[in-house]
Design a protein around this motif. Structure first.
Motif, PDB file in Angstrom:
ATOM      1  N   LEU A  94       0.816  -1.002  -0.088  1.00  0.00           N
ATOM      2  CA  LEU A  94       0.007  -0.049  -0.086  1.00  0.00           C
ATOM      3  C   LEU A  94       0.890   1.270   0.100  1.00  0.00           C
ATOM      4  N   THR A  95       0.637   2.139  -0.840  1.00  0.00           N
ATOM      5  CA  THR A  95       1.547   3.258  -0.942  1.00  0.00           C
ATOM      6  C   THR A  95       0.704   4.454  -0.685  1.00  0.00           C
ATOM      7  N   LYS A 115       2.404  10.054  23.209  1.00  0.00           N
ATOM      8  CA  LYS A 115       1.779   9.348  22.358  1.00  0.00           C
ATOM      9  C   LYS A 115       1.221  10.019  20.974  1.00  0.00           C
ATOM     10  N   VAL A 116       1.481   9.395  20.124  1.00  0.00           N
ATOM     11  CA  VAL A 116       1.376  10.329  18.589  1.00  0.00           C
ATOM     12  C   VAL A 116       0.739   9.397  17.661  1.00  0.00           C
ATOM     13  N   ALA A 117       0.273   9.868  16.596  1.00  0.00           N
ATOM     14  CA  ALA A 117      -0.448   9.064  15.717  1.00  0.00           C
ATOM     15  C   ALA A 117       0.070   9.621  14.145  1.00  0.00           C
ATOM     16  N   ILE A 118       0.299   8.841  13.165  1.00  0.00           N
ATOM     17  CA  ILE A 118       0.459   9.163  11.959  1.00  0.00           C
ATOM     18  C   ILE A 118      -0.748   8.603  11.139  1.00  0.00           C
ATOM     19  N   ASN A 119      -1.576   9.294  10.475  1.00  0.00           N
ATOM     20  CA  ASN A 119      -2.468   8.784   9.470  1.00  0.00           C
ATOM     21  C   ASN A 119      -2.080   8.937   8.094  1.00  0.00           C
ATOM     22  N   PHE A 120      -2.003   7.656   7.674  1.00  0.00           N
ATOM     23  CA  PHE A 120      -1.314   7.555   6.112  1.00  0.00           C
ATOM     24  C   PHE A 120      -2.547   7.428   5.145  1.00  0.00           C
ATOM     25  N   PHE A 121      -2.612   8.127   4.181  1.00  0.00           N
ATOM     26  CA  PHE A 121      -3.504   8.313   3.147  1.00  0.00           C
ATOM     27  C   PHE A 121      -3.005   7.658   1.639  1.00  0.00           C
ATOM     28  N   SER A 122      -3.674   6.508   1.335  1.00  0.00           N
ATOM     29  CA  SER A 122      -3.207   5.842   0.237  1.00  0.00           C
ATOM     30  C   SER A 122      -3.526   6.717  -1.090  1.00  0.00           C
ATOM     31  N   ARG A 123      -2.750   6.031  -1.978  1.00  0.00           N
ATOM     32  CA  ARG A 123      -2.903   6.337  -3.188  1.00  0.00           C
ATOM     33  C   ARG A 123      -4.233   5.737  -3.622  1.00  0.00           C
ATOM     34  N   PRO A 124      -5.071   6.387  -4.796  1.00  0.00           N
ATOM     35  CA  PRO A 124      -6.299   5.803  -5.110  1.00  0.00           C
ATOM     36  C   PRO A 124      -6.241   4.188  -5.670  1.00  0.00           C
ATOM     37  N   LEU A 125      -7.038   3.519  -5.112  1.00  0.00           N
ATOM     38  CA  LEU A 125      -7.087   1.929  -5.433  1.00  0.00           C
ATOM     39  C   LEU A 125      -8.373   1.649  -6.138  1.00  0.00           C
ATOM     40  N   LEU A 126      -8.344   0.758  -7.143  1.00  0.00           N
ATOM     41  CA  LEU A 126      -9.502   0.157  -7.735  1.00  0.00           C
ATOM     42  C   LEU A 126     -10.045  -0.777  -7.022  1.00  0.00           C
ATOM     43  N   TRP A 127     -11.180  -0.750  -6.413  1.00  0.00           N
ATOM     44  CA  TRP A 127     -11.721  -1.816  -5.400  1.00  0.00           C
ATOM     45  C   TRP A 127     -12.559  -2.849  -6.428  1.00  0.00           C
ATOM     46  N   HIS A 128     -12.012  -4.049  -6.488  1.00  0.00           N
ATOM     47  CA  HIS A 128     -12.675  -5.026  -7.482  1.00  0.00           C
ATOM     48  C   HIS A 128     -13.541  -5.716  -6.821  1.00  0.00           C
ATOM     49  N   ASP A 129     -13.345  -6.334  -5.438  1.00  0.00           N
ATOM     50  CA  ASP A 129     -14.322  -7.185  -4.901  1.00  0.00           C
ATOM     51  C   ASP A 129     -14.098  -7.331  -3.436  1.00  0.00           C
ATOM     52  N   SER A 130     -14.963  -7.776  -2.714  1.00  0.00           N
ATOM     53  CA  SER A 130     -14.667  -8.133  -1.283  1.00  0.00           C
ATOM     54  C   SER A 130     -15.000  -9.646  -0.927  1.00  0.00           C
ATOM     55  N   ILE A 131     -14.099 -10.161  -0.269  1.00  0.00           N
ATOM     56  CA  ILE A 131     -14.152 -11.651  -0.124  1.00  0.00           C
ATOM     57  C   ILE A 131     -14.071 -11.965   1.195  1.00  0.00           C
ATOM     58  N   ASP A 132     -15.375 -12.212   2.025  1.00  0.00           N
ATOM     59  CA  ASP A 132     -15.295 -12.165   3.544  1.00  0.00           C
ATOM     60  C   ASP A 132     -14.411 -10.872   4.103  1.00  0.00           C
ATOM     61  N   GLN A 133     -13.530 -11.079   4.938  1.00  0.00           N
ATOM     62  CA  GLN A 133     -12.972  -9.737   5.505  1.00  0.00           C
ATOM     63  C   GLN A 133     -11.834  -9.214   4.572  1.00  0.00           C
ATOM     64  N   TYR A 134     -11.724  -9.764   3.371  1.00  0.00           N
ATOM     65  CA  TYR A 134     -10.577  -9.380   2.427  1.00  0.00           C
ATOM     66  C   TYR A 134     -11.288  -8.393   1.451  1.00  0.00           C
ATOM     67  N   LEU A 135     -10.191  -7.383   1.015  1.00  0.00           N
ATOM     68  CA  LEU A 135     -10.303  -6.657  -0.191  1.00  0.00           C
ATOM     69  C   LEU A 135      -9.621  -6.843  -1.222  1.00  0.00           C
TER      70      LEU A 135
END
Length: 168
Positions: A94-95, A115-135
């Motif tokens: 994931l980029t 305590k800190v957080a870094i929120n990473f926002f991915s490059r756009p992805l094409l979502w093909h399908d969902s299989i149970d808990q998987y994308l």
């Protein structure tokens, strides 16, 4: 048939329990930078915690941005790849294009409370399908009509779909 383009957000939380050297550097350097930057907002030394400064000093919400300067070099070491999120084959895939640094809490006198957080926002992805808990996703490319290489990954804690767009 419309397709969905998604942007994922991975929220990486780093605190004193970090064991990974990269995480430890982020923790230590952001704490040091916070102590330095907070001096401007806490000149009289009245406040010992980040929360107190935010609640009592106007403009102090800028500390998130100001402290983020201390960690940008570490983010460059990632070469645009989001840490900790693996596909079904155990590969980091994931980029990211953007990030947002956030101070969750801190005590200026105790690094173990930082305590800190870094929120990473991915490059756009094409979502093909969902299989149970998987994308099943692939890198989004408007011009591709050839074979598309995909990644199958399980949604894990601190990963969510940040944005979604239908395209035709």
């Amino acid at each position: 048939m419309p397709q969905k383009v998604i942007t994922l957000c991975y929220r990486k939380i780093i605190d004193s329990t970090a064991t990974n050297p990269w995480d430890k550097f982020i923790h230590e350097d952001s704490f040091t930078e916070l102590k330095m930057q907070s001096q401007f907002y806490n000149q009289e030394g009245k406040h010992s915690t980040f929360a107190e400064i935010i609640l009592n000093v106007p403009g102090s919400e800028k500390l998130h941005f100001l402290v983020s300067a201390a960690i940008t070099g570490y983010l460059q070491q990632l070469n645009g790849i989001i840490p900790d999120v693996l596909d079904n084959l155990g590969r980091r895939f994931l980029t990211f294009e953007n990030f947002k640094f956030e101070i969750i809490n801190s005590d200026l006198n105790q690094i173990d409370k930082h305590k800190v957080a870094i929120n990473f926002f991915s490059r756009p992805l094409l979502w093909h399908d969902s299989i149970d808990q998987y994308l099943l996703v692939s890198a989004f490319n408007k011009k591709t009509t050839d074979e598309i290489f995909t990644n199958l990954f399980q949604i894990q804690p601190f990963v969510s779909i940040h944005a979604i767009k239908n395209i035709s």
